[in-house]
Design a protein around this motif. Structure first.
Motif: not given
Ligand code: HEM
Ligand code: NAG
Ligand code: NAG
Ligand code: NAG
Ligand code: NAG
Ligand code: NAG
Ligand code: NAG
Ligand code: NAG
Ligand code: NAG
Ligand code: NAG
Length: 452
Positions: A257, A302, A332, A359, A361-362
């Motif tokens: 990722r 990714s 993500y 994810h 973080s997003k």
């Protein structure tokens, strides 16, 4: 599709062709691009023609003006109709001579042209090789043996091919009787015919068969904090020199990722579906290699390169998607196929449930992940649906695993849209991300596994 009931478009062929392509119409493939593909493939298979296939056509949304030439249309009006489309007299003769080498006139549609009884089996072919793309239509015309119903009709008004073919005193037809000239001239006019698009449309470069074509079938979280990745790699083996698929070892080298290359590589096995091989319409052979692996959800994937190693020579070739850093996978946004389903309530209405893992973080507090669902809205008397993209917010499923949170959406879905596509979009600005062109067809009849 909007002009099928016009007298100038008689014949079941048009409706049948639209029916053939309808299930492949999607936000990525317009009906007009599929018709271009149909022409390119059919003349390749029936006559070994090479017509470049460019894509990007935009489908019309209403009927166009009247004015397709018919058998009784006089030569001046016919010339004008071709001129309007950018074709001069020689092009016109060539187009008709290239079009009227396949197929026939049907008595059920044109009893005034085809003599004898009106019946499905009573058809009059343009030449004696109606299933071959060849210049026999030209030579039979020139040597007076033709039985083309648009040349030999007792009513001369209906002899449009006779008028068109003779429009320049046979000069073009005499050129076209040479098979090599016929082939290149037909390729040229077909290319121009297909690529005649409105000024606002930009067509792609011609498509070429690619050596490597990966498919990701499943990329989802498993409950035990791992990611399951299932897919296939199509490899063209009719290269120069050709590749022996039984000599190939195919592996994937991938980035996590955060863009770090993993020291592990993903193995593949030779495909089993349909013997693991397929072929293209220009004589290509393809072999398929399949993979199914799991990896820690904390690192993810990714992008990947496809690495071919020859068993016998040890030679290694790495395909990195033409220097773009590999074949990308959105790390993500994961479509949770096993938690999603399409339940049919009856033969018309269903409920689509889509679950995604996003994810953390997003995630942005001010914007929910969105499902962009393509609805296939049936149009009256047409097989080709209208595509309408609906934006539906996903809601928190109040469940999470490690770095991912689950989102869910349920929506009624009519039968025409049971096989459709959707995107999932998250965030705005720099943090925005998109999982594109996911397919619902595997969800029909499945049950949604519960989130645990
Ligand atoms: C002056 C222009 C043209 C006239 C008057 C004309 C007329 C006709 C007519 C009356 C039919 C019979 C339809 C049926 O009974 O199903 C036909 C069939 C056909 N035409 Fe044309 N045509 C013209 C130009 C073209 C062009 C430019 C092409 C392609 C480049 C083309 C390709 C075909 C094909 C493939 C069929 C056979 C359809 C089938 O077998 O179902 N025609 N044409
Ligand atoms: C066709 O057009 C030409 C010149 O444009 C003209 O001389 C001729 O009379 C026309 N023929 C018919 C049948 O209308
Ligand atoms: C006319 O042309 C066709 C097609 O090329 C051929 O099969 C046929 O033998 C020719 N007939 C005559 C009388 O030349
Ligand atoms: C063109 O060819 C046809 C078929 O052979 C013939 O009937 C016609 O007379 C020719 N036209 C000219 C101007 O030579
Ligand atoms: C076909 O007929 C036309 C007109 O009658 C004639 O000029 C031509 O020579 C004929 N062609 C052949 C190959 O018989
Ligand atoms: C010839 O066909 C035209 C167009 O369909 C028609 O108007 C005309 O009456 C026909 N002529 C004869 C003699 O049947
Ligand atoms: C998670 O479970 C799958 C089977 O569902 C298994 O193949 C995989 O090795 C497990 N992964 C981890 C990290 O335990
Ligand atoms: C990959 O690297 C990690 C950490 O450096 C190591 O623990 C692991 O054994 C390595 N895996 C393989 C397949 O080499
Ligand atoms: C399908 O759903 C629509 C809208 O909810 C409803 O009007 C229609 O009657 C339903 N059709 C069937 C066959 O249940
Ligand atoms: C096309 O075919 C379908 C199915 O046979 C039929 O329902 C429809 O009416 C046809 N459309 C036209 C314009 O003929």
């Amino acid at each position: 599709m909007f002009e099928l009931e016009r007298g100038e478009n008689l014949g079941a062929a048009l409706n049948n062709t639209l029916s053939d392509i309808s299930s492949d119409v999607s936000v990525k493939s317009s009906a007009s691009d599929l018709l271009a593909l149909a022409l390119v493939m059919s003349v390749a298979r029936c006559g070994d023609l090479r017509v470049p296939l460019r894509l990007g056509r935009i489908d019309a949304t209403e009927a166009g003006p009247l004015g397709v030439p018919e058998a009784h249309t006089d030569l001046n009006a016919t010339r004008k109709a071709f001129e309007k489309a950018g074709f001069n007299q020689e092009d016109m003769i060539t187009l008709v001579a290239c079009g009227h080498t396949l197929g026939s006139v049907h008595s059920v549609d044109h009893p005034e042209i085809v003599s004898g009884e009106v019946a499905a089996e009573n058809i009059a072919q343009f030449d004696t090789t109606a299933d071959k793309f060849d210049p026999i239509v030209v030579t039979e015309y020139l040597n007076n043996t033709t039985t083309n119903p648009l040349i030999i009709n007792a009513n001369d008004t209906l002899n449009s091919d006779k008028r068109v073919f003779g429009a320049d005193g046979n000069a073009t037809m005499i050129k076209l009787k040479d098979p090599a000239v016929y082939k290149t001239q037909c390729e040229d006019v077909f290319e121009r015919m297909l690529d005649l698009v409105p000024a606002a449309v930009t067509l792609s470069d011609p498509l070429q068969p690619v050596d490597i074509k990966p498919y990701i079938d499943t990329h989802q979280l498993k409950g035990n904090d791992s990611i399951e990745l299932i897919g296939r790699i199509r490899i063209r083996t009719t290269t120069t020199p050709p590749i022996d698929p039984s000599d190939l070892i195919v592996t994937l080298s991938y980035l996590d990722r955060n863009g770090r290359r993993s020291n592990a590589s993903i193995p593949t096995t030779i495909g089993t579906f349909q013997g693991g091989s397929s072929f293209g319409y220009l004589g290509e052979n393809f072999n398929w290699f399949e993979f199914k692996t799991t990896m820690p959800a904390s690192s993810g994937i990714s992008a990947f390169d496809v690495v071919l190693t020859s068993h016998s020579s040890g030679a290694v070739t790495t395909f990195d998607n033409s220097g773009t850093g590999g074949y990308a996978i959105n790390p993500y946004i994961l479509f949770q196929e096993t938690n999603s389903c399409l339940e049919a309530e009856n033969n018309f209405n269903g409920t689509l449930t889509v679950v995604a893992a996003v994810h953390k973080s997003k995630l942005q507090s001010n914007s929910a992940p969105q499902l962009k669902l393509v609805r296939r809205v049936p149009l009256p008397r047409s097989f080709i649906p209208k595509l309408e993209t609906e934006s539906i917010p996903l809601e928190s499923a109040s469940a999470e695993t490690g770095e991912f949170a689950y989102y869910k959406m349920m929506v009624p879905l009519g039968v025409a849209s049971w096989r459709t596509s959707f995107d999932i979009e998250i965030g705005e600005g720099a943090a925005a991300g998109k999982l594109e062109f996911q397919d619902t067809s595997e969800l029909l009849g499945a049950t949604c596994a519960t989130l645990d």
